[in-house]
Design a protein around this motif. Structure first.
Motif, PDB file in Angstrom:
ATOM      1  N   ASN A 151       0.851  -1.188   0.000  1.00  0.00           N
ATOM      2  CA  ASN A 151       0.000   0.000   0.000  1.00  0.00           C
ATOM      3  C   ASN A 151       0.887   1.239   0.000  1.00  0.00           C
ATOM      4  OD1 ASN A 151      -1.763   2.112   0.466  1.00  0.00           O
ATOM      5  ND2 ASN A 151      -3.038   0.963   1.889  1.00  0.00           N
ATOM      6  N   ILE A 152       1.137   1.738  -1.189  1.00  0.00           N
ATOM      7  CA  ILE A 152       2.034   2.879  -1.369  1.00  0.00           C
ATOM      8  C   ILE A 152       1.550   4.100  -0.586  1.00  0.00           C
ATOM      9  CG2 ILE A 152       2.879   4.535  -3.072  1.00  0.00           C
ATOM     10  CD1 ILE A 152       4.327   1.916  -3.263  1.00  0.00           C
ATOM     11  N   LYS A 153       0.240   4.248  -0.468  1.00  0.00           N
ATOM     12  CA  LYS A 153      -0.307   5.415   0.239  1.00  0.00           C
ATOM     13  C   LYS A 153       0.092   5.421   1.713  1.00  0.00           C
ATOM     14  CE  LYS A 153      -4.732   5.329  -0.446  1.00  0.00           C
ATOM     15  NZ  LYS A 153      -6.138   5.780  -0.494  1.00  0.00           N
ATOM     16  N   ASN A 154       0.317   4.249   2.275  1.00  0.00           N
ATOM     17  CA  ASN A 154       0.662   4.146   3.697  1.00  0.00           C
ATOM     18  C   ASN A 154       2.169   4.204   3.959  1.00  0.00           C
ATOM     19  OD1 ASN A 154      -2.004   3.934   4.383  1.00  0.00           O
ATOM     20  ND2 ASN A 154      -1.987   1.720   4.677  1.00  0.00           N
ATOM     21  N   ILE A 155       2.953   4.219   2.895  1.00  0.00           N
ATOM     22  CA  ILE A 155       4.416   4.240   3.036  1.00  0.00           C
ATOM     23  C   ILE A 155       4.925   5.612   2.602  1.00  0.00           C
ATOM     24  CG2 ILE A 155       6.596   3.201   2.347  1.00  0.00           C
ATOM     25  CD1 ILE A 155       4.957   1.231   3.861  1.00  0.00           C
ATOM     26  N   THR A 156       5.357   6.406   3.548  1.00  0.00           N
ATOM     27  CA  THR A 156       5.839   7.755   3.251  1.00  0.00           C
ATOM     28  C   THR A 156       7.255   7.705   2.696  1.00  0.00           C
ATOM     29  OG1 THR A 156       4.499   8.662   5.042  1.00  0.00           O
ATOM     30  CG2 THR A 156       6.285  10.048   4.205  1.00  0.00           C
ATOM     31  N   TYR A 157       7.418   8.251   1.499  1.00  0.00           N
ATOM     32  CA  TYR A 157       8.744   8.294   0.879  1.00  0.00           C
ATOM     33  C   TYR A 157       9.498   9.549   1.303  1.00  0.00           C
ATOM     34  CZ  TYR A 157      12.314   9.199  -2.658  1.00  0.00           C
ATOM     35  OH  TYR A 157      13.502   9.503  -3.283  1.00  0.00           O
ATOM     36  N   GLN A 158      10.737   9.349   1.720  1.00  0.00           N
ATOM     37  CA  GLN A 158      11.644  10.456   2.008  1.00  0.00           C
ATOM     38  C   GLN A 158      12.940  10.205   1.255  1.00  0.00           C
ATOM     39  OE1 GLN A 158      12.112  10.586   6.248  1.00  0.00           O
ATOM     40  NE2 GLN A 158      10.028  11.301   6.639  1.00  0.00           N
ATOM     41  N   GLU A 159      13.533  11.266   0.731  1.00  0.00           N
ATOM     42  CA  GLU A 159      14.775  11.098  -0.010  1.00  0.00           C
ATOM     43  C   GLU A 159      15.814  10.415   0.883  1.00  0.00           C
ATOM     44  OE1 GLU A 159      17.857  13.649  -2.834  1.00  0.00           O
ATOM     45  OE2 GLU A 159      16.279  14.676  -1.720  1.00  0.00           O
ATOM     46  N   ASN A 160      16.528   9.492   0.297  1.00  0.00           N
ATOM     47  CA  ASN A 160      17.501   8.688   1.042  1.00  0.00           C
ATOM     48  C   ASN A 160      18.791   9.492   1.241  1.00  0.00           C
ATOM     49  OD1 ASN A 160      19.137   6.691   2.139  1.00  0.00           O
ATOM     50  ND2 ASN A 160      18.395   5.095   0.757  1.00  0.00           N
TER      51      ASN A 160
END
Length: 354
Positions: A187-196
């Motif tokens: 579930n992409i909506k539940n996984i917050t992406y932050q720059e690595n």
């Protein structure tokens, strides 16, 4: 469509459920919570009682009480062939009953089963006898004749078998009701992406869970060598047996995730890592790419070989500018190949065509 998902590993069916609900289906997820991972579900197979009474309730009484809530669905999907107690043939009888009292039934091949263990011996990579011994599985359940017979019987009883990776497909190729491999949903909506972004040091993480199966002895040794070689540049974290939500918070703070070595393909934890934008080391052989009908992947393939893992890590440490780039590609890859709604539709299409 009214759907029952029975059992869960690492929130695979939970993420699938969320995709199916988004598509407008009525879905019930029933599971034990996958032990210490404490996964969410709609109906728990665990007992609220303690001690011997609780154990008997969980193994025998509660599943029986739940039967009215486990029948009458358009589709029931089992995650593996062992979901209830084996005593007195209980697991076989209950699963057989549920297959008969739901319209269509499917076996999701995710995790161990007897058929995979029997046929995986012919593959280049598989968690071998040594790995089983490390995990304390000297009396391994999947090798028992009774379980082999049941697993084979169940595979022929269901309408379809759905593998999640190349290895599991190969292990079940003899069955005429084997369907196309469907990638792991997230579930992409539940996984917050932050720059690595690297802060003080490059943080390399390995999750402890079935260390023999994952090849932890190779991974840990490689991590220690890299730490010794680059003490000012690298921090290593090895931790396991924590609830899934806590695990996701922990790996959010890392840069590189090392999942497992014994595999042509990568698993659920690697998919979470990709969605978070982490550099992910796991199995990703050409067979895996071909199975998913893709030409490349940001997953960095590793082997059960300390020197090879050290070489991969050293390359990343010496070229830290590549880490954010790979991280961004990882998120994009997860969105394009593992999106929960897209994957849910693949399941619906498979169920309808069976």
């Amino acid at each position: 469509m009214k759907i029952l998902l029975l059992g869960d590993y690492s929130a695979l069916q939970q993420n699938l459920k969320e995709g199916l609900v988004e598509l407008g289906h009525e879905v019930t997820l029933v599971s034990h919570g996958d032990d210490w991972k404490k996964l969410d579900n709609d109906i728990s197979l665990q007992s609220k009682r303690k001690g011997l009474i609780g154990k008997l309730d969980r193994k025998y009484f509660r599943p029986i009480k739940l039967i009215p809530q486990l029948t009458g669905y358009d589709v029931i999907q089992f995650i593996g062939p062992l979901l209830f107690s084996q005593s007195f043939g209980y697991n076989e009888k209950l699963i057989s009953y549920l297959i008969k009292h739901n319209k269509k039934s499917f076996l999701l091949v995710a995790g161990d089963n007897s058929i995979y263990w029997k046929n995986a011996r012919n593959l280049k990579y598989w968690p071998n006898e040594e790995a089983r011994a490390i995990d304390g599985e000297t009396k391994y359940i999947w090798n028992k004749n009774r379980m082999v017979r049941w697993n084979t019987k169940m595979a022929t009883m269901v309408n379809g078998i759905i593998p999640i990776v190349y290895e599991y497909k190969v292990g079940h190729e003899k069955f005429s009701n084997l369907y196309q491999t469907i990638p792991i949903p997230v579930n992409i909506k539940n996984i917050t992406y932050q720059e690595n972004i690297i802060k003080n040091k490059i943080i390399i993480f390995h999750g402890l869970n079935r260390p023999g199966f994952k090849g932890t002895k190779y991974i840990k040794k490689a991590m220690e060598i890299i730490k010794e070689k680059f003490p000012e540049k690298v921090e290593i974290v090895i931790k396991g047996n924590i609830p899934l939500k806590e695990y996701l918070k922990l790996i959010q703070k890392t840069n590189i995730i090392i999942d497992q070595t014994y595999g042509y393909s990568y698993g659920v934890n690697a998919v979470f890592s990709l969605a978070l934008g982490k550099v992910t080391l796991a199995g990703c052989e050409p067979e895996c790419l071909k199975e998913f009908n893709i030409e490349s992947s940001p997953v960095i393939n590793i082997l059960p070989d300390v020197d090879q893992i050290v070489s991969v890590l050293e390359e990343l440490v010496l070229h830290p500018e590549t880490i954010p780039v790979i991280g961004k590609a990882s998120r994009k890859y997860a969105e394009e190949l593992h999106d929960y709604k897209m994957i849910a539709q693949k399941y619906v299409d498979t169920w309808n065509n069976a």
